[in-house]
Design a protein around this motif. Structure first.
Motif, PDB file in Angstrom:
ATOM      1  N   GLY A  34       0.746  -1.154  -0.117  1.00 51.82           N
ATOM      2  CA  GLY A  34       0.062   0.054   0.090  1.00 51.82           C
ATOM      3  C   GLY A  34       0.838   1.285  -0.039  1.00 51.82           C
ATOM      4  N   LEU A  35       1.708   1.104   0.698  1.00 52.04           N
ATOM      5  CA  LEU A  35       2.842   2.574   1.012  1.00 52.04           C
ATOM      6  C   LEU A  35       3.518   2.498  -0.437  1.00 52.04           C
ATOM      7  CD1 LEU A  35       3.672   4.675   2.720  1.00 52.04           C
ATOM      8  CD2 LEU A  35       5.605   3.246   3.572  1.00 52.04           C
ATOM      9  N   GLU A  36       3.991   1.563  -1.060  1.00 50.76           N
ATOM     10  CA  GLU A  36       4.636   1.550  -2.394  1.00 50.76           C
ATOM     11  C   GLU A  36       3.614   2.397  -3.494  1.00 50.76           C
ATOM     12  OE1 GLU A  36       6.039  -2.145  -3.677  1.00 50.76           O
ATOM     13  OE2 GLU A  36       7.783  -2.213  -2.239  1.00 50.76           O
ATOM     14  N   ARG A  37       2.554   1.827  -3.423  1.00 52.29           N
ATOM     15  CA  ARG A  37       1.491   2.502  -4.183  1.00 52.29           C
ATOM     16  C   ARG A  37       1.203   4.025  -4.005  1.00 52.29           C
ATOM     17  NH1 ARG A  37      -1.392  -2.354  -3.305  1.00 52.29           N
ATOM     18  NH2 ARG A  37      -2.789  -1.525  -1.848  1.00 52.29           N
ATOM     19  N   ASP A  38       1.328   4.208  -2.808  1.00 47.79           N
ATOM     20  CA  ASP A  38       1.247   5.707  -2.484  1.00 47.79           C
ATOM     21  C   ASP A  38       2.313   6.554  -2.996  1.00 47.79           C
ATOM     22  OD1 ASP A  38      -1.299   5.244  -1.445  1.00 47.79           O
ATOM     23  OD2 ASP A  38      -0.515   5.067   0.710  1.00 47.79           O
ATOM     24  N   TRP A  39       3.482   6.174  -2.722  1.00 50.74           N
ATOM     25  CA  TRP A  39       4.808   6.654  -3.076  1.00 50.74           C
ATOM     26  C   TRP A  39       4.627   6.660  -4.740  1.00 50.74           C
ATOM     27  CZ3 TRP A  39       8.253  10.201  -2.204  1.00 50.74           C
ATOM     28  CH2 TRP A  39       9.340   9.889  -2.968  1.00 50.74           C
ATOM     29  N   ASP A  40       4.416   5.737  -5.271  1.00 52.63           N
ATOM     30  CA  ASP A  40       4.441   5.779  -7.053  1.00 52.63           C
ATOM     31  C   ASP A  40       3.349   6.952  -7.350  1.00 52.63           C
ATOM     32  OD1 ASP A  40       5.162   4.745  -9.424  1.00 52.63           O
ATOM     33  OD2 ASP A  40       3.022   4.259  -9.715  1.00 52.63           O
ATOM     34  N   TYR A  41       2.155   6.992  -6.594  1.00 53.39           N
ATOM     35  CA  TYR A  41       1.353   8.190  -6.917  1.00 53.39           C
ATOM     36  C   TYR A  41       1.857   9.474  -6.679  1.00 53.39           C
ATOM     37  CZ  TYR A  41      -2.723  11.142  -6.458  1.00 53.39           C
ATOM     38  OH  TYR A  41      -3.660  12.240  -6.504  1.00 53.39           O
ATOM     39  N   LEU A  42       2.573   9.433  -5.450  1.00 53.33           N
ATOM     40  CA  LEU A  42       3.013  10.990  -4.996  1.00 53.33           C
ATOM     41  C   LEU A  42       4.321  11.358  -5.795  1.00 53.33           C
ATOM     42  CD1 LEU A  42       3.241  13.127  -3.197  1.00 53.33           C
ATOM     43  CD2 LEU A  42       4.936  11.693  -1.649  1.00 53.33           C
ATOM     44  N   ARG A  43       4.935  10.372  -6.561  1.00 49.42           N
ATOM     45  CA  ARG A  43       5.886  10.673  -7.427  1.00 49.42           C
ATOM     46  C   ARG A  43       5.564  11.226  -8.825  1.00 49.42           C
ATOM     47  NH1 ARG A  43       9.705   5.830  -8.915  1.00 49.42           N
ATOM     48  NH2 ARG A  43       7.846   5.068  -9.841  1.00 49.42           N
ATOM     49  N   ARG A  44       4.302  10.527  -9.326  1.00 50.97           N
ATOM     50  CA  ARG A  44       4.110  11.170 -10.518  1.00 50.97           C
ATOM     51  C   ARG A  44       3.391  12.491 -10.232  1.00 50.97           C
ATOM     52  NH1 ARG A  44       0.727   5.289 -12.919  1.00 50.97           N
ATOM     53  NH2 ARG A  44       2.533   4.079 -13.114  1.00 50.97           N
ATOM     54  N   LEU A  45       2.554  12.644  -9.116  1.00 50.98           N
ATOM     55  CA  LEU A  45       2.143  13.789  -8.872  1.00 50.98           C
ATOM     56  C   LEU A  45       2.858  14.996  -9.046  1.00 50.98           C
ATOM     57  CD1 LEU A  45      -0.403  15.587  -7.993  1.00 50.98           C
ATOM     58  CD2 LEU A  45      -0.161  14.949  -5.600  1.00 50.98           C
ATOM     59  N   LEU A  46       4.092  14.669  -8.114  1.00 47.81           N
ATOM     60  CA  LEU A  46       5.225  15.777  -8.354  1.00 47.81           C
ATOM     61  C   LEU A  46       5.950  15.882  -9.381  1.00 47.81           C
ATOM     62  CD1 LEU A  46       7.128  14.751  -4.979  1.00 47.81           C
ATOM     63  CD2 LEU A  46       5.773  16.693  -5.364  1.00 47.81           C
ATOM     64  N   LEU A  47       6.021  15.046 -10.282  1.00 52.87           N
ATOM     65  CA  LEU A  47       6.326  15.077 -11.649  1.00 52.87           C
ATOM     66  C   LEU A  47       5.669  15.833 -12.628  1.00 52.87           C
ATOM     67  CD1 LEU A  47       8.671  14.424 -13.803  1.00 52.87           C
ATOM     68  CD2 LEU A  47       7.398  12.258 -14.416  1.00 52.87           C
ATOM     69  N   THR A  48       4.131  15.512 -12.237  1.00 53.46           N
ATOM     70  CA  THR A  48       3.382  16.438 -12.968  1.00 53.46           C
ATOM     71  C   THR A  48       3.347  17.885 -12.837  1.00 53.46           C
ATOM     72  OG1 THR A  48       1.822  14.318 -13.481  1.00 53.46           O
ATOM     73  CG2 THR A  48       0.892  16.684 -13.615  1.00 53.46           C
ATOM     74  N   LEU A  49       3.366  18.090 -11.580  1.00 51.12           N
ATOM     75  CA  LEU A  49       3.213  19.470 -11.042  1.00 51.12           C
ATOM     76  C   LEU A  49       4.776  20.060 -11.561  1.00 51.12           C
ATOM     77  CD1 LEU A  49       2.356  19.122  -7.166  1.00 51.12           C
ATOM     78  CD2 LEU A  49       0.988  20.018  -9.331  1.00 51.12           C
ATOM     79  N   VAL A  50       5.851  19.491 -11.453  1.00 49.18           N
ATOM     80  CA  VAL A  50       7.037  20.151 -12.110  1.00 49.18           C
ATOM     81  C   VAL A  50       6.963  20.335 -13.433  1.00 49.18           C
ATOM     82  CG1 VAL A  50       9.484  19.524 -12.569  1.00 49.18           C
ATOM     83  CG2 VAL A  50       8.462  18.982 -10.162  1.00 49.18           C
TER      84      VAL A  50
END
Length: 392
Positions: free
Chosen positions: A41-57
């Motif tokens: 579950g935490l790995e999925r959350d981290w993957d989502y957070l990484r994609r979100l940060l990349l999109t924001l950048v």
């Protein structure tokens, strides 16, 4: 024993095995956090957070580029001028005994002297004829209006423009003055920056290449070389076309008897820098003055304009493009529309060289070297050997 039993129960709730006497409390907590961090579950959350940060950048970078788009267009204008100055300097180095370190200075001096000589010899005549064009324009508009049943057409047009501008006409005129002053300042900045770029192009080329991995430096340098050559060939071909159109238009207007033929020919030559739209705008002043004369003069003017444009579009341009750079007409047309919408009048004037540079980079770096497709690249004399084989 009781305390150890309670600790075991607590850790069992965390999904861990019962500790033995050999494990300390710190080791037990470290093992617990390892399990938590390694949970699916935490790995999925981290993957989502990484994609979100990349999109924001990416969105932030796109917004930043949009905010400085005017500066980027000015930078491209400076690069284009630097490429042309460097090409002229290389031409001087090949055909004269001037040392290479002085060729750029010689190129700048020659351009400045030619521009000054042109202004001294023909500037006053062209400017006087252009002033006459604007002075006679109201009478020409009145004459055209009388032919179609509108009296005092120039006054009607002036009142219509004034009513549409409204009470803020003075502020808009002041804004136009600031715009003209800003355009002159931008032009001066582009010229100065182009001299620095042309003086030491290797410095700036290396700086751009360092933004990418070392394995890509050779590709970037090759793409820069081909793009620069394509821009030089395009400008040379466009300059020849403008001169030929200006000479033909001047002779035709002089033969017809139009007023100020040199000024009208200069307008036709300068506006021909922009394909499709430029020739239409450049023909309007000549047609307006032909309407004030007689029907025969109007017919001759229309006939000569169409003849010159047909020869330019079907004979001169294809002949030059075979030896210069050929860009599909649809690409040029959409480039004028897109860059004109984004950047206004400067975008319209720089639309074609921007289209040339983008076409070279896309076809070379993406179509050929990334996708492995065999395609010709503007600015290359022969197909390069950097094309990757197609995937089977």
């Amino acid at each position: 024993m009781a305390s150890a039993f309670l600790i075991g129960l607590m850790l069992e709730g965390e999904g861990m095995a019962e500790p033995t006497g050999k494990h300390s409390m710190s080791e037990i907590h470290q093992a617990s956090w390892r399990q938590r961090l390694g949970s699916p579950g935490l790995e999925r959350d981290w993957d989502y957070l990484r994609r979100l940060l990349l999109t924001l950048v990416v969105l932030g970078l796109a917004y930043f580029l949009w905010r400085i788009s005017g500066i980027l267009l000015l930078l491209f204008a400076a690069v284009l001028l630097a490429v042309l100055l460097r090409a002229f300097a290389d031409l001087i180095a090949r055909h004269t005994p001037i040392p290479e370190q002085w060729t750029l200075t010689a190129a700048i001096l020659i351009v400045a002297i030619l521009a000054a000589a042109f202004l001294v010899l023909f500037g006053s005549q062209i400017w006087g004829q252009i002033a006459q064009v604007f002075e006679r324009l109201p009478d020409a508009i009145d004459a055209v209006g009388s032919r179609i049943g509108i009296s005092n057409a120039s006054e009607e047009l002036e009142s219509t423009i004034s009513s549409n501008l409204g009470p803020g006409v003075l502020s808009r005129a002041a804004g136009l003055g600031y715009t003209v002053a800003g355009a002159l300042a931008d032009l001066a900045l582009a010229v100065i920056a182009s001299i620095y770029l042309a003086a030491d192009p290797r410095l700036y080329r290396r700086g751009v290449a360092k933004l990418l991995p070392p394995s890509q430096h050779a590709r970037i340098f090759d793409a820069m070389d081909v793009t620069g050559k394509a821009l030089r060939l395009w400008f040379a071909g466009q300059l020849v076309t403008m001169v030929l159109v200006g000479l033909a238009s001047g002779l035709a207007y002089w033969w017809i008897g139009l007023p100020s033929p040199v000024a009208l020919a200069t307008i036709a030559a300068v506006t021909n820098f922009v394909p499709f739209v430029g020739p239409i705008l450049g023909a309007i002043p000549a047609l307006v003055f032909a309407l004030t004369m007689d029907l025969q003069s109007l017919l001759w003017t229309v006939g000569w304009i169409l003849t010159i444009q047909q020869i330019e579009g079907n004979v001169i341009t294809p002949f030059i493009q075979k030896r210069a750079v050929a860009i599909p007409p649809v690409v040029v047309l959409f480039a004028i529309g897109v860059f004109g919408l984004l950047f206004g009048l400067p975008g319209i004037f720089l639309a074609v060289p921007l289209a040339v540079a983008i076409t070279v980079l896309v076809k070379k770096l993406w179509v050929r070297q990334t996708l492995g497709e065999d395609t010709s690249v503007p600015g290359e004399e022969t197909p390069s050997d950097d094309a990757m084989p197609k995937a089977k």
